[in-house]
Design a protein around this motif. Structure first.
Motif, PDB file in Angstrom:
ATOM      1  N   ARG A 162      70.022  12.605  52.458  1.00  0.00           N
ATOM      2  CA  ARG A 162      68.778  13.066  52.595  1.00  0.00           C
ATOM      3  C   ARG A 162      68.401  13.129  50.966  1.00  0.00           C
ATOM      4  O   ARG A 162      68.849  13.675  50.068  1.00  0.00           O
ATOM      5  N   PHE A 163      67.257  12.215  50.773  1.00  0.00           N
ATOM      6  CA  PHE A 163      67.239  12.752  48.781  1.00  0.00           C
ATOM      7  C   PHE A 163      65.634  12.456  49.061  1.00  0.00           C
ATOM      8  O   PHE A 163      64.779  12.495  49.475  1.00  0.00           O
ATOM      9  N   THR A 164      65.114  13.587  48.409  1.00  0.00           N
ATOM     10  CA  THR A 164      64.255  14.929  47.983  1.00  0.00           C
ATOM     11  C   THR A 164      63.358  14.295  46.640  1.00  0.00           C
ATOM     12  O   THR A 164      64.475  14.778  45.487  1.00  0.00           O
ATOM     13  N   ILE A 165      62.738  13.353  46.165  1.00  0.00           N
ATOM     14  CA  ILE A 165      62.576  13.029  45.351  1.00  0.00           C
ATOM     15  C   ILE A 165      60.776  13.908  44.479  1.00  0.00           C
ATOM     16  O   ILE A 165      59.823  14.034  45.915  1.00  0.00           O
ATOM     17  N   ASP A 166      61.371  14.468  43.980  1.00  0.00           N
ATOM     18  CA  ASP A 166      60.207  15.417  42.561  1.00  0.00           C
ATOM     19  C   ASP A 166      59.130  14.632  41.732  1.00  0.00           C
ATOM     20  O   ASP A 166      60.386  14.211  40.558  1.00  0.00           O
ATOM     21  N   LEU A 167      58.327  13.992  41.781  1.00  0.00           N
ATOM     22  CA  LEU A 167      57.913  13.230  40.619  1.00  0.00           C
ATOM     23  C   LEU A 167      56.889  14.445  40.012  1.00  0.00           C
ATOM     24  O   LEU A 167      56.048  14.635  40.848  1.00  0.00           O
ATOM     25  N   ASP A 168      57.310  14.944  38.958  1.00  0.00           N
ATOM     26  CA  ASP A 168      55.927  15.722  38.554  1.00  0.00           C
ATOM     27  C   ASP A 168      55.094  14.609  38.115  1.00  0.00           C
ATOM     28  O   ASP A 168      54.619  13.862  37.567  1.00  0.00           O
TER      29      ASP A 168
END
Length: 168
Positions: A162-168
């Protein structure tokens, strides 16, 4: 030779990534599970399944060594199980003591662009499932041009992260 489990850490690693997104509209169009977090950044959750992996050991048939390399590709899915992209990348062993360490470079290919992700993964030579890791988003193309943020990866089954991508 390193067990295949240890070489799996790149799924996208990454890489796999190993796996990305950016603006709200692109995330919605891609069918990804995204939410707006505090501070205005976007969080996207994807699942990556390892599709291909090849190891290039420095000492074929021998113990893991600095310079071992793994090349991989994973397929990315949204929360509804719809395929939304893929990852491709490489991980190079930088340390074999203390559980090992690898430096990984992964590209996430999504509708409307790509994300580049890079960072270290520690504990890849320890027994058990591949470790969780956090890597940095270093850039992108298309809708992800100038992307920044991070990707957190957790192993949820053999060959699946599972990939949690946090884009600023």
């Amino acid at each position: 030779m390193r067990p295949i489990r240890a070489a799996c850490l790149g799924t996208a690693t990454a890489l796999v990534a190993l796996l990305a997104c950016a603006p709200v509209a692109a995330a919605a169009a891609a069918g990804t599970d995204s939410t707006r977090a505090e501070g205005g950044h976007r969080v996207i959750t994807l699942t990556g399944r390892l599709a291909e992996q090849t190891r290039f050991p420095v000492n074929p048939g021998g113990a893991p060594a600095q310079g071992d390399r793994t090349v991989f590709r994973s397929i990315l899915f949204d929360k509804d199980g719809k395929q939304v992209g893929e990852t491709g990348g490489t991980c190079t062993t930088t340390r074999v003591d203390n559980g090992g360490a690898e430096e990984c470079v992964v590209t996430y290919v999504l509708p409307d662009g790509q994300l580049s992700v890079q960072g270290m993964v520690f504990g890849n030579l320890n027994p058990g499932p591949p470790p969780s890791f956090d890597n940095g988003i270093t850039g992108g193309t298309g809708k992800y041009d100038r992307a920044r943020g991070s990707v957190h990866a957790d192993t949820i089954a053999t060959g699946t992260r599972r990939f949690t991508i946090d884009l600023d």
